[in-house]
Design a protein around this motif. Structure first.
Motif, PDB file in Angstrom:
ATOM      1  N   TRP A  65      -4.476  -2.312  -3.954  1.00 49.08           N
ATOM      2  CA  TRP A  65      -3.609  -1.686  -4.958  1.00 49.08           C
ATOM      3  C   TRP A  65      -2.204  -1.499  -4.391  1.00 49.08           C
ATOM      4  O   TRP A  65      -1.208  -1.734  -5.079  1.00 49.08           O
ATOM      5  N   CYS A  66      -2.141  -1.076  -3.151  1.00 47.51           N
ATOM      6  CA  CYS A  66      -0.849  -0.756  -2.538  1.00 47.51           C
ATOM      7  C   CYS A  66      -0.055  -1.988  -2.140  1.00 47.51           C
ATOM      8  O   CYS A  66       1.099  -1.865  -1.693  1.00 47.51           O
ATOM      9  N   ASN A  67      -0.627  -3.168  -2.286  1.00 43.73           N
ATOM     10  CA  ASN A  67       0.104  -4.399  -1.975  1.00 43.73           C
ATOM     11  C   ASN A  67       1.010  -4.857  -3.110  1.00 43.73           C
ATOM     12  O   ASN A  67       1.808  -5.777  -2.934  1.00 43.73           O
ATOM     13  N   GLN A  68       0.895  -4.235  -4.293  1.00 40.77           N
ATOM     14  CA  GLN A  68       1.753  -4.610  -5.414  1.00 40.77           C
ATOM     15  C   GLN A  68       3.075  -3.851  -5.339  1.00 40.77           C
ATOM     16  O   GLN A  68       3.263  -2.977  -4.494  1.00 40.77           O
ATOM     17  N   GLU A  69       3.988  -4.164  -6.227  1.00 35.56           N
ATOM     18  CA  GLU A  69       5.234  -3.411  -6.333  1.00 35.56           C
ATOM     19  C   GLU A  69       4.898  -2.036  -6.904  1.00 35.56           C
ATOM     20  O   GLU A  69       4.540  -1.909  -8.067  1.00 35.56           O
ATOM     21  N   LEU A  70       5.017  -1.016  -6.075  1.00 33.27           N
ATOM     22  CA  LEU A  70       4.588   0.312  -6.482  1.00 33.27           C
ATOM     23  C   LEU A  70       5.658   1.083  -7.241  1.00 33.27           C
ATOM     24  O   LEU A  70       5.345   2.008  -7.989  1.00 33.27           O
ATOM     25  N   CYS A  71       6.911   0.729  -7.021  1.00 29.21           N
ATOM     26  CA  CYS A  71       7.987   1.469  -7.685  1.00 29.21           C
ATOM     27  C   CYS A  71       8.972   0.493  -8.331  1.00 29.21           C
ATOM     28  O   CYS A  71      10.087   0.292  -7.826  1.00 29.21           O
ATOM     29  N   PRO A  72       8.576  -0.131  -9.450  1.00 25.95           N
ATOM     30  CA  PRO A  72       9.469  -1.101 -10.102  1.00 25.95           C
ATOM     31  C   PRO A  72      10.773  -0.485 -10.572  1.00 25.95           C
ATOM     32  O   PRO A  72      11.789  -1.175 -10.664  1.00 25.95           O
ATOM     33  N   ALA A  73      10.791   0.806 -10.859  1.00 25.29           N
ATOM     34  CA  ALA A  73      12.024   1.447 -11.326  1.00 25.29           C
ATOM     35  C   ALA A  73      13.110   1.372 -10.265  1.00 25.29           C
ATOM     36  O   ALA A  73      14.281   1.109 -10.575  1.00 25.29           O
ATOM     37  N   ALA A  74      12.745   1.608  -9.013  1.00 27.16           N
ATOM     38  CA  ALA A  74      13.729   1.559  -7.934  1.00 27.16           C
ATOM     39  C   ALA A  74      14.260   0.146  -7.751  1.00 27.16           C
ATOM     40  O   ALA A  74      15.465  -0.059  -7.544  1.00 27.16           O
TER      41      ALA A  74
END
Length: 646
Positions: free
Chosen positions: A606-615
Motif C-alpha cells: 500500500w505504501c509503495n503508491q503515491e500517498l499524497c497526490p495533493a502535494a
C-alpha cells in the motif's frame, strides 16, 4: 450471483464457444458434462488427460460435433465469514474475549445461512425486478409496485437477523455497531439489493434516536428496529427533486401546509425515491407561512416523517409516476412520486431540516462504504477461486505470476478499504455510547466522507479489474458478474458524488477551525510509533512518515494561497487523507502480535503508491487560478459555447 446469488445452476446451459468469448484461448478446455467428481483441475494426470481430450476434440470431424458446449468449473466460495481471514483477525484483535466468543458464533451461523437461504433469494430478486402496475383491470388507478416473494422474504430475514436492531439494542455496548456492520458486510453481496433499504432504515432510526425518540415517533422507531418480521418496517429517504441532488437547499420545491390538527400536508415532486415500496419515509419540505410565503435557502427546509400508506393500505395522497430504468440495482424499486397532500409530521425544528439529516447521512454513507468493501471482497474471492481451477496455456491461472500479481494488487486495495471501514464504525460505536472523546468525534466527522468517496472509487476499479480476470466469461450475464459491476458503479454517486464529498471534507476542517486536521496528524503518528520497532515494516513506516510531512506542507501552503486553491485541490487532498490513514491502519494491523507475512506485505505494498497526490499536484502548479481557465478551455475546445466566449 455476487451482489445477490451466483446462478451456477445455469452454468451448464448449452452455448457456442465463439458466443462465450472463450473460443480462442480455451479450445483445450471443452470437456464432457461433469462426473460425480466434477472437473477439478490438478497438476499431473488430470491435466494431461484433459489436454489429451481437447486434442481429440479438435481432431473429431465437424459432423460429429453438431452440438457443443463450453464447460468450465465455476468459482465457488464457502462460508464468507470463515474464509475472510482479515475479518476474523481484526475481530480477534479488537473485541473483548466474551464479546468475541458470542459474535464469532453468530457470524459463523450467519455465514452458513447466507449460503443456504439468502444467496438463492438474492438471485431471485435479480431475475424478478419490481413491476409498476398503475391501473387495475377496470381502469381504476392503483399505483401498485409489485415486488417478488424473494424480496419480501429478504425483509423478514433482515428482521430475524437484527440487521438494524443490533445497532440499537447495544448488547455489546460500543461494539454493537461494529457487530451490525460486519453482518451487513457479509450480507451485502448476497442481499439482492436489499442492503439499500436497510441503509435508509438505519438512517431513519438514527435520526429519530438523535431527536430523543419523541412520543409520536416511539412506535415508528420500535418498528424500524424490530426483530419481528411481522412488525419490521423499512424507511425511504425522499430528498432528491427535479432540480438537483446534493444541492437540497436550492433544489427542493416541495412545500408543507400546516393543518388545524397540527399535522402537515406535503405537495411536490420527488425525482428519485429508492426502495419506494418502503413503509415510511423521511423527506424535506419548505413550510408555507400564514401569508402563503415560503423562505428560500437551507434555513427554509424542515424534516418530515410520513407513512407511505394509511391504515387501509391506500397510498397517503401519493401518486407513483413511474419506476426508474436504472443501469444497476434493478432489484430495488426506485420511483418518481407526486406528493399531492401527503399527510406528514414535522419532526425537526422549523428550518432545521438539513441539520437534522446529518446523522442520517453519516449512517447511509457508512452503509455505502460497507457495500463497496463487500463488493470488492466478493469479486476477489471468486477471482482467486477461479484461478485455482481455470487452465490457460498449460497451467492453472494461479501458476501465472502476472495473473497472481494482479489479484494481489486488488487484495491490497480491499484490505485497506476494510480496515478504513472498521475504524470508522469503531468510532461511530464510541460516539453512540457516549464513550467518544472530542478527538474521536472530530476524526469520525472527517473519516466518514473520506471513506465514502474513496471506497466508492476503489470498488468500481476493482470490479472492472476482477471481471477481466474471468476473461470472456466475466462479460456473460448468466454468470452474474455483470450484476456486481453494475451495482457497484452507483456507489460513487449515492449519498454524494466524489466532488461533493471532497468539498464536505473541506467544510469539516473549516468548521473545526483546523482541529480535525490536528487530530488526524496526531492519530496517525501515534499508530506509526507503535510499529516503529518492526524491522520488516520499516520501509512502509518511512514512506508513510514522508507522506505525512508532505501532507503537512501541503496544508500550510494551500491555506496561504486561499479558498480557490483548496477547492481545486479538494479531491486530491481527500485522496491523500484516505491513503495516508488507510496505510497507517494497515501498518498498525501488521505490527500487532501474531501478524502474518501477508499483513506485512499488504502494508508495504500500500505504501509503495503515491500517498499524497495533493502535494505532488501542488508542486506542479495544478491548483493555480489560471488553471481554471485552462480547464474550461480543455473541456470546451471546439464547442460552440467555447467559440462564442472567445
Amino acid at each position: 450471483m455476487f451482489t445477490c446469488s451466483l446462478p451456477w445452476w445455469r452454468s451448464s446451459a448449452t452455448c457456442k464457444p465463439w458466443q462465450s468469448g472463450a473460443f480462442l484461448p480455451c479450445l483445450w478446455e471443452r470437456c464432457q458434462p461433469p462426473s460425480g467428481k466434477g472437473i477439478a483441475i490438478t497438476a499431473g494426470e488430470g491435466q494431461q488427460a484433459q489436454e489429451k481430450q481437447a486434442l481429440e476434440d479438435l481432431e473429431m470431424p465437424l459432423s460429429r460435433r453438431e452440438t457443443e458446449s463450453l464447460f468450465q468449473e465455476q468459482p465457488e466460495t464457502g462460508n464468507q465469514y470463515l474464509e475472510d481471514a482479515l475479518l476474523r483477525s481484526y475481530l480477534k484483535t479488537h473485541l473483548p474475549p466474551k464479546v468475541l466468543e458470542e459474535v464469532n458464533q453468530d457470524l459463523e451461523r450467519f455465514g452458513n445461512r447466507l449460503l443456504t437461504q439468502i444467496r438463492p433469494l438474492g438471485w431471485e430478486c435479480e431475475l424478478n425486478p419490481p413491476v409498476f402496475r398503475q391501473y387495475d383491470a377496470w381502469g381504476q388507478r392503483v399505483d401498485q409496485i409489485v415486488t417478488c416473494s424473494a424480496w419480501r422474504r429478504m425483509k423478514e430475514i433482515a428482521a430475524e437477523e437484527g440487521l438494524i436492531a443490533e445497532a440499537y439494542e447495544r448488547r455489546y455496548s460500543n461494539w454493537s455497531r461494529l457487530h451490525q456492520a460486519v453482518k451487513l458486510y457479509l450480507f451485502s453481496s448476497f442481499s439482492g439489493g436489499f442492503n439499500c433499504p436497510l441503509a435508509m432504515t438505519d438512517g431513519a432510526a438514527k435520526v429519530i434516536e438523535s431527536l430523543g425518540i419523541p412520543g409520536s415517533l416511539k412506535n415508528p422507531f420500535d418498528h424500524l428496529t424490530s426483530r419481528d418480521p411481522k412488525k419490521f418496517w423499512t424507511s425511504g429517504q425522499w430528498m432528491t427533486e427535479r432540480r438537483g441532488g446534493s444541492d437540497v437547499a436550492n433544489s427542493t420545491e416541495t412545500v408543507a401546509r400546516k393543518q388545524p390538527d397540527g399535522t402537515y400536508r406535503l405537495y411536490g415532486f420527488k425525482w428519485f425515491t429508492s426502495a419506494a415500496d418502503s413503509d415510511v419515509t423521511l423527506t424535506l419540505a419548505k413550510i408555507v407561512d400564514a401569508e402563503g410565503h415560503v423562505k428560500q435557502g437551507s434555513s427554509s427546509l424542515s424534516l418530515f416523517f410520513l407513512k407511505v400508506r394509511d391504515e387501509e393500505g391506500k397510498l397517503n395522497s401519493i401518486q407513483v409516476q413511474r419506476l426508474k430504468d436504472k443501469l444497476g440495482t434493478r432489484q430495488m424499486a426506485t420511483a418518481e412520486l407526486w406528493l399531492d397532500g401527503a399527510k406528514a409530521e414535522l419532526i425537526s425544528a422549523e428550518g432545521r431540516g438539513v441539520a437534522s439529516i446529518s446523522n442520517m447521512l453519516n449512517i447511509t454513507r457508512i452503509h455505502n462504504v460497507i457495500g463497496a468493501v463487500a463488493s470488492m471482497r466478493r469479486m476477489i474471492s471468486l477471482s482467486r477461486d477461479y484461478a485455482r481451477k481455470r487452465v490457460a496455456f498449460g497451467k492453472l491461472l494461479k501458476d501465472h505470476p502476472l495473473h497472481m500479481q494482479t489479484i494481489a494488487r486488488m487484495e491490497v486495495q480491499v484490505r485497506g478499504a476494510f480496515l478504513l471501514l472498521m475504524e470508522t464504525v469503531r468510532l461511530l460505536g464510541l460516539a453512540e455510547t457516549n464513550m467518544a472523546s472530542e478527538q474521536d468525534q472530530l476524526l469520525l466527522r472527517l473519516l466518514v466522507p473520506v471513506a465514502k468517496l474513496y471506497t466508492g472509487k476503489q470498488a468500481s476499479a476493482v470490479a472492472v479489474e476482477a471481471m477481466e480476470s474471468f476473461g470472456g466469461q466475466g462479460y456473460m450475464e448468466d454468470t452474474g458478474l455483470p450484476v456486481i459491476l453494475r451495482d457497484t458503479l452507483v456507489l460513487s454517486i449515492w449519498e454524494g458524488t466524489t466532488n461533493i464529498l471532497s468539498l464536505d471534507v473541506l467544510r469539516s476542517l473549516t468548521k473545526s477551525q483546523g482541529q480535525a486536521m490536528a487530530v488526524f496528524f496526531s492519530t496517525v503518528q501515534k499508530k506509526l510509533e507503535l510499529a516503529s520497532s518492526s524491522a520488516k515494516l520499516e520501509p512502509a513506516v518511512k514512506r508513510m512518515q514522508d507522506a505525512i510531512s508532505s501532507l503537512a506542507r501541503f496544508t500550510q501552503a494551500a491555506g496561504v494561497k486561499g479558498a480557490l486553491t483548496m477547492e481545486l485541490a479538494a479531491r486530491d487532498f481527500s485522496y491523500s487523507l484516505a491513503r495516508v490513514y488507510t496505510g497507517t491502519l494497515l501498518i498498525e494491523h501488521a505490527a500487532r502480535p501474531g501478524a502474518s507475512p501477508t499483513d506485512i506485505s499488504a502494508a508495504r505494498r500500500w505504501c509503495n503508491q503515491e500517498l499524497c497526490p495533493a502535494a505532488a499536484e501542488l508542486e506542479n502548479s495544478s491548483y493555480e487560478a489560471e488553471e481554471v481557465l485552462l480547464d474550461s478551455a480543455l473541456v470546451y475546445e471546439g464547442s460552440p459555447a467555447h467559440s462564442s466566449r472567445l
